[in-house]
Scaffold this active site. Structure first.
Site, PDB file in Angstrom:
ATOM      1  N   ARG A 191       0.840  -1.197   0.000  1.00  0.00           N
ATOM      2  CA  ARG A 191       0.000   0.000   0.000  1.00  0.00           C
ATOM      3  C   ARG A 191       0.875   1.247   0.000  1.00  0.00           C
ATOM      4  O   ARG A 191       2.039   1.218   0.368  1.00  0.00           O
ATOM      5  CB  ARG A 191      -0.918   0.012   1.231  1.00  0.00           C
ATOM      6  CG  ARG A 191      -0.165   0.086   2.576  1.00  0.00           C
ATOM      7  CD  ARG A 191      -0.024   1.519   3.058  1.00  0.00           C
ATOM      8  NE  ARG A 191       0.715   1.641   4.310  1.00  0.00           N
ATOM      9  CZ  ARG A 191       1.986   1.985   4.397  1.00  0.00           C
ATOM     10  NH1 ARG A 191       2.688   2.213   3.302  1.00  0.00           N
ATOM     11  NH2 ARG A 191       2.575   2.106   5.575  1.00  0.00           N
ATOM     12  N   LYS A 249       1.840  11.616  10.806  1.00  0.00           N
ATOM     13  CA  LYS A 249       3.178  11.151  11.172  1.00  0.00           C
ATOM     14  C   LYS A 249       4.195  12.277  11.067  1.00  0.00           C
ATOM     15  O   LYS A 249       5.154  12.332  11.854  1.00  0.00           O
ATOM     16  CB  LYS A 249       3.596   9.977  10.287  1.00  0.00           C
ATOM     17  CG  LYS A 249       4.880   9.296  10.754  1.00  0.00           C
ATOM     18  CD  LYS A 249       5.131   8.008   9.997  1.00  0.00           C
ATOM     19  CE  LYS A 249       6.356   7.304  10.535  1.00  0.00           C
ATOM     20  NZ  LYS A 249       6.601   6.014   9.834  1.00  0.00           N
ATOM     21  N   ARG A 282       3.829  14.018  14.348  1.00  0.00           N
ATOM     22  CA  ARG A 282       4.254  13.180  15.474  1.00  0.00           C
ATOM     23  C   ARG A 282       5.761  12.967  15.481  1.00  0.00           C
ATOM     24  O   ARG A 282       6.383  12.939  16.550  1.00  0.00           O
ATOM     25  CB  ARG A 282       3.519  11.841  15.399  1.00  0.00           C
ATOM     26  CG  ARG A 282       3.905  10.839  16.455  1.00  0.00           C
ATOM     27  CD  ARG A 282       2.857   9.734  16.544  1.00  0.00           C
ATOM     28  NE  ARG A 282       2.428   9.246  15.243  1.00  0.00           N
ATOM     29  CZ  ARG A 282       3.036   8.261  14.579  1.00  0.00           C
ATOM     30  NH1 ARG A 282       4.103   7.675  15.100  1.00  0.00           N
ATOM     31  NH2 ARG A 282       2.579   7.867  13.397  1.00  0.00           N
ATOM     32  N   ARG A 339      15.904  -3.954  10.573  1.00  0.00           N
ATOM     33  CA  ARG A 339      15.557  -3.962  11.999  1.00  0.00           C
ATOM     34  C   ARG A 339      14.874  -5.286  12.318  1.00  0.00           C
ATOM     35  O   ARG A 339      13.768  -5.557  11.828  1.00  0.00           O
ATOM     36  CB  ARG A 339      14.647  -2.775  12.349  1.00  0.00           C
ATOM     37  CG  ARG A 339      15.296  -1.426  12.104  1.00  0.00           C
ATOM     38  CD  ARG A 339      14.448  -0.277  12.656  1.00  0.00           C
ATOM     39  NE  ARG A 339      13.193  -0.105  11.941  1.00  0.00           N
ATOM     40  CZ  ARG A 339      13.054   0.629  10.841  1.00  0.00           C
ATOM     41  NH1 ARG A 339      14.099   1.255  10.324  1.00  0.00           N
ATOM     42  NH2 ARG A 339      11.863   0.747  10.261  1.00  0.00           N
ATOM     43  N   LYS A 396       9.818  -6.160  20.517  1.00  0.00           N
ATOM     44  CA  LYS A 396       9.506  -4.899  21.184  1.00  0.00           C
ATOM     45  C   LYS A 396       8.815  -5.178  22.527  1.00  0.00           C
ATOM     46  O   LYS A 396       8.215  -6.245  22.716  1.00  0.00           O
ATOM     47  CB  LYS A 396       8.597  -4.037  20.297  1.00  0.00           C
ATOM     48  CG  LYS A 396       9.307  -3.424  19.098  1.00  0.00           C
ATOM     49  CD  LYS A 396       8.393  -2.432  18.394  1.00  0.00           C
ATOM     50  CE  LYS A 396       9.110  -1.696  17.272  1.00  0.00           C
ATOM     51  NZ  LYS A 396       8.256  -0.675  16.640  1.00  0.00           N
ATOM     52  N   GLU A 419       9.475   0.501   2.669  1.00  0.00           N
ATOM     53  CA  GLU A 419       9.702  -0.398   3.800  1.00  0.00           C
ATOM     54  C   GLU A 419       9.032  -1.738   3.514  1.00  0.00           C
ATOM     55  O   GLU A 419       7.861  -1.790   3.142  1.00  0.00           O
ATOM     56  CB  GLU A 419       9.143   0.185   5.095  1.00  0.00           C
ATOM     57  CG  GLU A 419       9.403  -0.709   6.305  1.00  0.00           C
ATOM     58  CD  GLU A 419       8.807  -0.156   7.579  1.00  0.00           C
ATOM     59  OE1 GLU A 419       9.569   0.332   8.430  1.00  0.00           O
ATOM     60  OE2 GLU A 419       7.561  -0.207   7.726  1.00  0.00           O
ATOM     61  N   ALA A 434      -0.299  -8.165  15.118  1.00  0.00           N
ATOM     62  CA  ALA A 434       0.033  -6.781  14.789  1.00  0.00           C
ATOM     63  C   ALA A 434      -1.181  -6.030  14.250  1.00  0.00           C
ATOM     64  O   ALA A 434      -1.355  -4.839  14.523  1.00  0.00           O
ATOM     65  CB  ALA A 434       1.173  -6.740  13.773  1.00  0.00           C
ATOM     66  N   THR A 435      -2.027  -6.715  13.482  1.00  0.00           N
ATOM     67  CA  THR A 435      -3.224  -6.086  12.940  1.00  0.00           C
ATOM     68  C   THR A 435      -4.188  -5.698  14.057  1.00  0.00           C
ATOM     69  O   THR A 435      -4.745  -4.591  14.062  1.00  0.00           O
ATOM     70  CB  THR A 435      -3.926  -7.034  11.950  1.00  0.00           C
ATOM     71  OG1 THR A 435      -3.018  -7.363  10.881  1.00  0.00           O
ATOM     72  CG2 THR A 435      -5.170  -6.386  11.363  1.00  0.00           C
TER      73      THR A 435
END
Length: 225
Positions: free
Chosen positions: A45, A55, A58, A105, A112, A139, A151-152
């Protein structure tokens, strides 16, 4: 100032479209060779304008630095069946000559605090425009199906609570993340048996005209980010 967001985002959309075709092509190559594909499916996407603006505020990203400092305007996800497949995919991406890896990463090994696991790769990818070549940052997130499910859900709850979870929700999410990774570990323990069963199933399955390759791609599209 970005006066025309559609024009600004066009190269990013082109990058996402091209990368989806290439990454799905990798999956087909494994299938054509009757090998286990480390890629289960691919989605992609371009970040919506509202999300980009949010963002920028932020993360204190200046508009004149947007192309350099926001790495996920173009985003791809590669879903895998097994944790081991994640690292196979990462190695395959490292070997490609049509993209340059700028940053990696590993949140699979270095989970995390929230419980989030995924492998993030920032690449530079060249797109060919009528005005010449433009190198786009994108990414790529590589994760298992279990990691993606967690995660969703976490992402949806993050919107609901504005990033600050009540303690009971936070604790439940962390326990769910542990359970999801335990599932991945259990599946890895019987990975060879699963792959053998899938090979037998694929070999014995009769072709179904309703499940042609174009329809499979349409199914992938329905799961895009």
């Amino acid at each position: 100032m970005v006066e025309n967001w559609q024009h600004f985002l066009l190269p990013y959309q082109q990058a996402v479209n091209e990368l989806k075709v290439k990454l799905r092509g990798m999956r087909k190559q494994f299938e054509d060779q009757a090998q286990h594909s480390p890629i289960e499916f691919v989605t992609g996407r371009v970040k919506p304008v509202d999300s980009i603006k949010e963002k920028m505020v932020r993360r204190h990203v200046q508009e004149d630095r947007l192309e350099q400092d926001m790495q996920d305007i173009a985003g791809l996800r590669i879903m895998c069946q097994f944790v081991e497949d994640i690292y196979v995919v990462v190695d395959l991406l490292r070997e490609r000559g049509d993209m340059t890896i700028l940053e990696e990463r590993d949140y699979v090994t270095n989970v995390k605090p929230s419980g989030y696991r995924s492998y993030h790769i920032v690449i530079e990818y060249p797109v060919q425009l009528t005005t010449g070549e433009k190198r786009i940052l994108a990414e790529i997130q590589v994760r298992t199906l279990a990691m993606n499910f967690w995660a969703t859900i976490e992402h949806s709850l993050n919107y609901k609570y504005g990033g600050t979870f009540p303690k009971d929700v936070k604790d439940r999410l962390q326990r769910a993340a542990t359970a999801a990774f335990k599932l991945d570990q259990e599946m890895s323990e019987i990975r060879e048996e699963i792959q053998e069963a899938q090979t037998i199933f694929s070999y014995n399955r009769q072709p179904d005209p309703k499940l042609t390759e174009p329809n499979r791609e349409e199914n992938d599209e329905s799961r895009d980010l």
